[in-house]
Enzyme design. Structure first.
Site, short mmCIF file in Angstrom:
data_model
loop_
_atom_site.label_atom_id
_atom_site.label_comp_id
_atom_site.label_asym_id
_atom_site.label_seq_id
_atom_site.Cartn_x
_atom_site.Cartn_y
_atom_site.Cartn_z
N ASP A 150 0.84 -1.31 0.05
CA ASP A 150 0.09 -0.02 0.02
C ASP A 150 0.86 1.08 0.03
O ASP A 150 0.87 2.04 1.09
CB ASP A 150 -1.18 0.20 1.12
CG ASP A 150 0.00 -0.03 2.61
OD1 ASP A 150 1.00 -0.50 2.54
OD2 ASP A 150 -0.80 0.26 3.57
N HIS A 168 9.57 -0.02 9.21
CA HIS A 168 8.88 -1.29 9.24
C HIS A 168 8.86 -2.24 8.06
O HIS A 168 9.19 -3.17 8.03
CB HIS A 168 7.19 -0.61 9.15
CG HIS A 168 6.98 0.05 10.58
ND1 HIS A 168 6.95 -0.30 11.57
CD2 HIS A 168 6.63 1.50 10.29
CE1 HIS A 168 6.76 0.77 12.50
NE2 HIS A 168 6.48 1.88 11.60
#
Ligand code: BDR
Ligand code: CA
Length: 312
Positions: free
Chosen positions: A9, A239
């Site tokens: 995303d 992340h």
């Protein structure tokens, strides 16, 4: 070489992960699938297409889920990644079109075409992987393994004290992915918040790799602002690239093998915890953060050369 599909995303840290994978000699990035999350799915698809073009990959990008399996769509976090997904940067304009297949079809067919050879790394909500499991249960045998950036086992969440964003955005999908009988590695906030990159690091890769590092250095400034305001750090958490680095440098991590369960609703929806009756996942719970950071910066610093974007 590990054949890799990234489900994504994009997203600033997604861009870091995709460009790291594109430039790394141990990884063969063979496709991207898009999902809602940091941005609406149409923006995610557009950004994924553009990243593939920036790195001159010539790989398919298949569009996936626009909404979660069950729960209503949550607001997109434009205060983290910017309205267009790459911080302050204006909308990108790729010239290619998405693959005509859905993300679920693409995942299913690509894994079936090379059984046991294709790794899926999911760095957004798990809606596409859940859709692929529903479409083609044999994907659990055809995929080599699944690496997920998501969850917070023994550390607080990042959307609230309970939940990490990728799991919170579609807990039902996450539960299906953890329940499936395929090898899952879970890379959550327990370790991704330990890996920090700072302004000087990105300034250096921008000098060493003006195309790839330069783009990331521009995009990351907004992400730094969010981390300064929310987390009081001068830099950002890494992340999504950390999840990909478990593939190239698995020895930099400590793992716990245990089932992981997801809270599906209520105040703690999206919480991940050890327990339940899913197959055991391999959960990254320890990290050599400085080595992970060095690995990321070295690879991105050489990305322009590795991708043929300039003469060495
Ligand atoms: C995850 O959520 C998104 O904001 C990031 O791209 C990452 O995949 C971190 O919780
Ligand atoms: Ca992401």
């Amino acid at each position: 070489m590990i054949k890799l599909i990234i489900d994504t995303d994009p997203g600033v840290d997604d861009a870091m992960a995709i460009l790291y994978a594109a430039a790394h000699p141990k990884l063969e990035l063979i496709g991207l699938t898009s999902v809602f999350g940091n941005v609406p799915v149409a923006t995610a698809t557009r950004n994924a297409l553009w990243l593939a073009e920036l790195a001159r990959l010539g790989i398919p990008v298949a569009e996936g889920a626009a909404v979660p399996l069950e729960q209503p769509l949550r607001p997109h976090p434009d205060f983290v990644h910017g309205i267009e997904g790459f911080g302050h940067l204006p909308p990108v304009t790729p010239s290619q079109q998405p693959d005509p297949r859905s993300a679920a079809q693409f995942l299913s067919e690509t894994c079936a075409a090379s059984p046991g050879e294709v790794t899926i790394c999911a760095i957004g909500p798990l809606s596409n992987l859940a859709a692929a499991l529903a479409l083609d249960p044999a994907i659990v045998r055809n995929a080599a393994q699944v690496v997920v950036m998501g969850g917070a086992l023994e550390t607080p969440g990042n959307v609230n004290e309970h939940a990490e964003a990728n799991i919170w955005n579609d807990p039902d999908a996450a539960a299906k992915v953890f329940a499936a009988d395929w090898p899952v590695t879970l890379v959550g906030l327990d370790i991704t918040e330990v890996v920090h990159c700072g302004p000087d690091d990105f300034a250096r890769v921008a000098r060493n790799a003006p195309v790839i590092g330069g783009f990331l250095n521009d995009a990351v400034q907004f992400y730094f602002d969010f981390h300064r305001a929310r987390h009081d750090i001068d830099g950002c958490h890494m992340h999504d690239p950390t999840a990909v680095i478990t593939l190239t440098d698995p020895g930099l991590f400590e793992y716990r093998e245990a089932p992981v369960q997801v809270t599906l609703d209520g105040e703690t929806a999206g919480r991940t915890s050890f327990g339940g009756d899913c197959p055991a996942a391999r959960v990254a719970m320890g990290v050599e953060a400085q080595s992970v950071l060095a690995e990321f910066l070295d690879t991105i610093g050489q990305a322009d050369t590795a991708l043929g974007l300039r003469q060495s």
